[in-house]
Design a protein around this motif. Structure first.
Motif, mmCIF file in Angstrom:
data_model
loop_
_atom_site.group_PDB
_atom_site.id
_atom_site.type_symbol
_atom_site.label_atom_id
_atom_site.label_comp_id
_atom_site.label_asym_id
_atom_site.label_seq_id
_atom_site.Cartn_x
_atom_site.Cartn_y
_atom_site.Cartn_z
ATOM 1 N N ASP A 11 -8.064 -18.091 4.406
ATOM 2 C CA ASP A 11 -7.500 -16.952 3.501
ATOM 3 C C ASP A 11 -8.329 -17.057 2.316
ATOM 4 O O ASP A 11 -9.500 -16.867 2.252
ATOM 5 N N ASN A 12 -7.841 -17.328 1.129
ATOM 6 C CA ASN A 12 -8.395 -17.256 -0.078
ATOM 7 C C ASN A 12 -8.789 -18.685 -0.782
ATOM 8 O O ASN A 12 -9.004 -18.730 -1.893
ATOM 9 N N ARG A 13 -9.049 -19.754 0.282
ATOM 10 C CA ARG A 13 -9.180 -21.172 -0.167
ATOM 11 C C ARG A 13 -8.262 -21.817 -0.939
ATOM 12 O O ARG A 13 -8.502 -22.631 -1.814
ATOM 13 N N GLU A 14 -7.084 -20.958 -1.279
ATOM 14 C CA GLU A 14 -6.331 -21.746 -2.340
ATOM 15 C C GLU A 14 -5.137 -22.302 -1.454
ATOM 16 O O GLU A 14 -4.631 -21.939 -0.403
ATOM 17 N N ILE A 15 -4.551 -23.779 -1.848
ATOM 18 C CA ILE A 15 -3.777 -24.421 -1.492
ATOM 19 C C ILE A 15 -2.668 -25.147 -2.195
ATOM 20 O O ILE A 15 -3.117 -25.385 -3.370
ATOM 21 N N PHE A 16 -1.682 -25.411 -1.853
ATOM 22 C CA PHE A 16 -0.344 -25.968 -2.855
ATOM 23 C C PHE A 16 -0.525 -27.647 -2.631
ATOM 24 O O PHE A 16 -0.104 -28.027 -1.610
ATOM 25 N N LEU A 17 -0.791 -28.429 -3.976
ATOM 26 C CA LEU A 17 -0.827 -29.729 -3.834
ATOM 27 C C LEU A 17 0.426 -30.295 -4.317
ATOM 28 O O LEU A 17 0.681 -30.070 -5.604
ATOM 29 N N THR A 18 1.221 -31.112 -3.856
ATOM 30 C CA THR A 18 2.521 -31.920 -4.305
ATOM 31 C C THR A 18 2.474 -33.282 -3.865
ATOM 32 O O THR A 18 2.151 -33.635 -2.614
ATOM 33 N N ALA A 19 2.986 -34.286 -4.404
ATOM 34 C CA ALA A 19 3.065 -35.598 -4.298
ATOM 35 C C ALA A 19 4.179 -36.038 -3.439
ATOM 36 O O ALA A 19 5.496 -35.300 -3.500
ATOM 37 N N GLN A 20 4.233 -37.162 -2.615
ATOM 38 C CA GLN A 20 5.406 -37.437 -1.921
ATOM 39 C C GLN A 20 6.051 -38.455 -2.803
ATOM 40 O O GLN A 20 5.302 -39.365 -3.416
ATOM 41 N N LYS A 21 7.113 -38.484 -2.664
ATOM 42 C CA LYS A 21 8.365 -39.715 -3.320
ATOM 43 C C LYS A 21 7.864 -41.211 -2.613
ATOM 44 O O LYS A 21 7.856 -41.990 -3.352
ATOM 45 N N ASP A 22 7.679 -40.984 -1.057
ATOM 46 C CA ASP A 22 7.597 -42.304 -0.555
ATOM 47 C C ASP A 22 6.192 -42.390 0.283
ATOM 48 O O ASP A 22 5.932 -41.190 1.324
ATOM 49 N N VAL A 23 5.224 -42.841 -0.264
ATOM 50 C CA VAL A 23 3.808 -42.714 0.425
ATOM 51 C C VAL A 23 3.655 -43.164 1.874
ATOM 52 O O VAL A 23 2.709 -43.106 2.502
ATOM 53 N N SER A 24 4.837 -44.025 2.361
ATOM 54 C CA SER A 24 4.759 -44.593 3.629
ATOM 55 C C SER A 24 5.100 -43.301 4.704
ATOM 56 O O SER A 24 4.920 -43.670 5.951
#
Length: 775
Positions: free
Chosen positions: A43-56
Motif C-alpha cells: 500500500d503506502n508503506r504506513e503501518i500502526f505500531l503499538t506496544a503489548q501489555k504482556d511481552v510473553s
C-alpha cells in the motif's frame, strides 16, 4: 484530535515504544507481523505500531494492546538468514485505536490521527527551558547519551516533539514511556517528562555515588590485600612464620567453636575487628587480645554429664569419709531430686565446724560422687570486691574475678565450686567482697552474674556451690540467709579411732615407705593417742602424731634395731614421749560439795568437776577457775534459787549471812564458759549446804532457771563420749534433749544410763545420797 480515520496493518511491539519522528530498526519474526509489513509495503508503506501489555503473548487481543500507538512509515526491509525481517521505521504521528479487524494473515487496525500544536505558549517555553537544563544535568551523569544528542534536542522548537525525543533517550520502562505517549496535552506531557527526568537524574546521581563508594572500598581492600601479601612475604623472608593474619583466623575460629550466646559472640567479633585494625605496638592492642582470649576460654556451653547413681554416690562418700551422716544424706537427697527432675538449680551448702573435721575434703568427695569438676577458691583475707567481680578493662593489668577464673579452670558450666573460709572475708574502704558474693550465691540472680572485666552476663545457676566456715556468726546475715547450713560438730573418740585406722594410718604408712607387716599399731594405742596426745575436734593433730610414730618406726627399722614395730598403749610413750593432755575421770568415792558436770569444747567433750566450799563469813559468793560471764550468771541463778527454796531443801534460811561460799572449777588456766553448768553448780551447792554427798558415778548437764526448771543444752553426743571415757555410768540430761539420744553411738549408749529431768528436784533425787563416804 482529527476526524480523519485510517485503516492500517497492525504491528504489535514487545518491550518497545516508538515515538513520532523517531527512526529505528526493528526485528520482526512473527508470521502475522511479517504479513502486516508486506501489506504495508504494497500500500503506502504506513503501518500502526503499538506496544503489548504482556511481552510473553504471541497473539495479543485488543485488551492486551495499548490503545495509543504511533503511525510509522516503513523505509527499508531486509530479510535475515534466520528467517526474521529487519525493518527501518520512522514514526509519523500519534494515533488511537478505534477498531481491530482480523484478516486472513494479519490484523488490521482502524485508527484516529492525533494532531498536535506546533507552536509553544510562553508557559510551555519556560517548561522547555527547564527541561533542557535538567536534560543537560542528566547528560553530565550519564555515559549513554552523547553531547551531539543534546545539541540536536536543543534545536527542537515543537514542545510535544521535545518531550517525546527526550523520553525516548531515557532508560525508562515501557509503562512509563507509554504514559508519555498517552498524554495528548502538550503542557501536561512537558510537566510529566520534567518530573520523570528530575527523578531519573536523582537516581543516577545516587547510583553514581554508590558506585564511587564501592570503587573506593574495592580499591582499599585491594590495597590492603596487596600490603598483606607483601607483609607475608617479608615475614617469610625474616623467618617469622606466624603473622597477625593467621592469629586473627585462629581467634575467629575459636570464637565460633566456643558456642557463645549470640550477644557475646557479636561483642567478641566486634572487639576482634578493632584488634585487627590496631598496630601491635599499641597498648590497647594487648588489652583487647587478652579480653578476646578470656571470652574464648570461658566455658559458655560445656557441661559435664552427672552420674546420677545414688548407690554409687553413697558408696564413694562412705569410702572417703567415716561418719558425717547428715551431710551425706543431704548430698544424696540432692542427687535423688536431680535424677527425678533432670533439672535443678545448684544448692548453696555451707559446711560449718571446727578446723580439721574434713569440710574441704568432703566437698571434693561430693564432686567425685557427681562426676563433676572440682574448683576450690580460698576466701581467707580477701578484702577487695574486685577479687570476686574482676577489674574493669580500663585498669592496667585488669583480669576477671576469681569466680570467672575458677570457671575457666573447671572448663565446664556445672562444677562443684568450693568457697573456702567464707567467714574470713574482710571488708574495708576498698569494698565489701561479701556483698559481691550475694549475686554469686543467690539462685534467683546467679544465672546472670556480671563480671566487671567480661561485661557480659554469665550463667552460674548450674554450679553447685559449697562454702565452708569455722564461725557461723562471722558470716554476714544476708549472705548466711542464702545458704543451707550443715554443722559438722567434730568427731567422737570412737570415730577418730576408726578414721585413723581406715584413712590416716594407711596413708602415713605408705608415705613413710613402710608396710603393714613392718608397723602395727594396736587399737588401744590409737585410742591413747586420741585421748592423751591430742585435744581437737578434727583429726589434723592425730595425723601428725601418727606420722611421728611412722618416722620413729622407720628409724628403728633402718638402723637395724628392729625388723618389725608393734605399738601398744604400753609402748606408745617410748615413741611419743610423755602424754601432753589429761582427761577428767570419775571420782573414786562419793563426796560432799563436789559434782561432775559435762562440758562441750571446740576439741570435743570433757568432764568438769565443780567444787563448793563453805566457811564462816558474811554471805560473800566467790567464783574462781577463769569462768566466763555465762557460767558466772549460772552460779548466781543457782544461788538465788537455793535462797528462795531453802526451807523446802532443809537448809538454814540464814546460811548466806553466816557463811562465805567459794565455787571453784579446777584447771583455772583454762577459760570455761557455756550455758550448761547450772544444775551442776546448784547440786554441788546444795550438797555442801545439806551435807549430803553427790554420787560419784553420776554426771550431769543442763541450765537452771530461777524457778528450778532445767533447760536444754547442745553437744549431747560429745558430752556423752566424755562421760563414757571418764567412767561415769549415769547421765542426767534435760528432758527436751531426749530426742538427741539417737545421735549417740550404740557402743556408748549401751554403757550409759540417761536420766531425763525437767526440774532440779528430780536432779537432786538422783544425784544426792544419804551415805557419807567421807567417813
Amino acid at each position: 484530535m482529527s476526524d480523519e480515520n485510517k485503516v492500517l496493518p497492525l504491528l504489535p511491539l514487545r518491550g518497545l515504544i516508538v515515538f513520532p519522528t523517531m527512526v529505528l530498526h526493528l526485528d520482526v519474526g512473527r508470521d502475522k507481523s511479517i504479513q502486516a509489513l508486506e501489506t504495508a509495503m504494497v500500500d503506502n508503506r504506513e503501518i500502526f505500531l503499538t506496544a503489548q501489555k504482556d511481552v510473553s503473548t504471541d497473539e495479543p487481543s485488543r485488551e492486551e494492546l495499548h490503545e495509543v500507538g504511533t503511525v510509522a512509515k516503513v523505509n527499508q526491509m531486509l530479510k535475515l538468514p534466520n528467517g526474521t525481517i529487519r525493518v527501518l521505521v520512522e514514526g509519523l504521528h500519534r494515533a488511537q485505536v478505534e477498531e481491530l479487524t482480523e484478516q486472513e494473515t494479519y490484523t488490521q487496525a482502524e485508527v484516529t490521527h492525533v494532531e498536535e500544536r506546533q507552536e509553544a505558549t510562553v508557559e510551555e517555553q519556560a517548561l522547555m527551558r527547564n527541561l533542557l537544563d535538567q536534560f543537560e544535568e542528566y547528560l553530565k551523569l550519564s555515559k549513554n547519551i552523547t553531547r551531539e544528542t543534546f545539541e540536536s534536542v536543543t534545536d527542537i522548537v515543537e514542545p510535544g516533539r521535545m518531550a517525546d525525543i527526550i523520553t525516548s533517550h531515557l532508560p525508562l520502562k515501557v509503562p512509563q514511556k507509554q504514559e508519555v505517549l498517552d498524554t495528548f496535552h502538550v503542557k501536561e506531557r512537558l510537566e510529566l517528562v520534567l518530573k520523570t527526568l528530575t527523578n531519573e537524574r536523582e537516581v543516577l546521581g545516587l547510583e553514581r555515588k554508590i558506585g564511587q563508594q564501592v570503587k573506593r572500598s574495592m580499591e582499599k581492600s585491594q590495597k590492603e590485600y596487596y600490603l598483606r601479601e607483601q607483609m607475608k612475604a617479608i615475614q617469610n623472608e625474616l623467618g617469622e612464620k606466624e603473622s597477625k593474619e593467621s592469629e586473627m583466623d585462629d581467634l575467629r575460629k575459636r570464637i565460633k567453636e566456643a558456642e557463645m550466646p549470640e550477644s557475646v559472640e557479636e561483642k567478641a567479633l566486634k572487639e576482634l575487628k578493632r584488634y585487627e585494625k590496631m598496630p601491635p605496638s599499641s597498648a590497647e592492642s594487648s588489652v583487647i587480645r587478652n579480653y578476646v582470649e578470656w571470652l574464648v576460654v570461658i566455658p559458655w556451653h560445656n557441661v559435664t554429664e552427672d552420674v546420677l547413681d545414688i548407690h554409687r554416690s553413697e558408696k564413694i562418700l562412705d569410702e572417703d569419709h567415716y561418719g558425717l551422716e547428715k551431710v551425706k544424706e543431704r548430698v544424696l537427697e540432692y542427687l535423688a531430686v536431680q535424677e527425678l527432675t533432670n533439672e535443678l538449680k545448684g544448692p548453696i551448702l555451707c559446711l560449718t565446724g571446727p578446723p580439721g573435721v574434713g569440710k574441704t575434703s568432703l566437698a571434693r568427695s561430693v564432686a567425685r560422687s557427681l562426676n563433676r569438676k572440682f574448683v576450690r577458691m580460698s576466701l581467707g583475707g580477701v578484702r577487695d570486691e574486685a577479687e570476686i567481680r574482676g577489674h574493669r578493662r580500663t585498669y592496667v593489668g585488669a583480669m576477671p574475678g576469681r569466680i570467672i577464673q575458677g570457671m575457666k579452670k573447671a572448663g565446664s558450666m556445672n562444677p562443684v565450686f568450693l568457697l573456702d573460709e567464707i567467714d574470713k572475708l574482710v571488708h574495708d574502704f576498698r569494698g565489701d567482697p561479701s556483698a559481691s558474693l550475694l549475686e554469686v550465691l543467690d539462685p534467683e540472680q546467679n544465672n546472670t552474674f556480671s563480671d566487671h572485666f567480661i561485661e557480659e552476663p554469665y550463667d552460674l545457676s548450674k554450679v553447685m556451690f559449697i562454702t565452708t566456715a569455722n564461725n557461723v556468726g562471722a558470716i554476714p546475715p544476708p549472705l548466711r540467709d542464702r545458704m543451707e547450713l550443715i554443722h559438722i560438730p567434730g568427731y567422737t573418740e570412737v570415730e577418730k579411732k576408726e578414721i585413723a585406722k581406715r584413712y590416716l594410718l594407711p596413708k602415713q604408712v605408705k608415705e613413710h615407705g613402710l608396710t603393714k607387716g613392718k608397723l602395727q599399731i594396736k587399737d588401744e594405742a590409737i585410742l591413747k593417742v586420741v585421748r592423751r596426745y591430742t585435744r581437737e575436734a578434727g583429726v589434723r593433730n592425730l595425723e601428725r602424731e601418727l606420722a611421728k610414730i611412722c618416722r620413729k618406726a622407720a628409724k628403728l627399722i633402718v638402723s637395724g634395731e628392729k625388723k618389725r614395730v608393734i605399738v601398744t598403749d604400753k609402748t606408745i610413750e617410748e615413741l611419743l614421749g610423755r602424754p601432753t593432755y589429761r582427761y577428767g575421770k570419775a571420782e573414786t568415792k562419793n563426796q560432799i560439795g563436789t559434782a561432775t558436770g559435762l562440758a562441750y569444747t571446740a576439741a570435743g567433750g570433757d568432764t568438769l568437776n565443780i567444787e563448793v566450799s563453805l566457811y564462816p563469813g558474811k554471805g560473800k559468793l566467790l567464783l574462781t577457775g577463769k569462768l566466763g560471764d555465762v557460767m558466772k550468771e549460772s552460779a548466781q541463778a543457782a544461788f538465788s534459787y537455793i535462797r528462795a527454796k531453802s526451807e523446802e531443801l532443809n537448809i538454814d534460811p540464814q546460811f548466806n549471812e553466816k557463811n562465805d561460799i567459794h565455787i571453784h572449777v579446777p584447771e583455772g588456766a583454762v577459760p570455761k564458759d557455756g550455758p550448761s553448768a547450772g544444775i551442776t553448780i546448784a547440786t554441788a551447792l546444795i550438797s555442801a549446804l545439806t551435807n549430803r554427798p553427790v554420787r560419784r558415778e553420776v554426771g550431769m548437764t543442763g541450765e537452771i532457771t530461777l524457778r528450778g526448771r532445767v533447760l536444754p543444752i547442745g553437744g549431747l553426743k560429745e558430752k556423752s563420749m566424755s562421760a563414757h571415757r571418764a567412767g561415769l555410768t549415769h547421765i542426767i540430761i534435760p528432758e527436751e534433749n531426749e530426742k538427741d539420744l539417737e545421735d549417740i553411738p550404740d557402743s556408748v549408749r549401751d554403757d550409759l544410763t540417761f536420766i531425763p529431768v525437767a526440774h532440779l528436784d528430780e536432779v537432786l533425787k538422783v544425784a544426792l545420797t544419804e551415805e557419807d563416804d567421807e567417813s
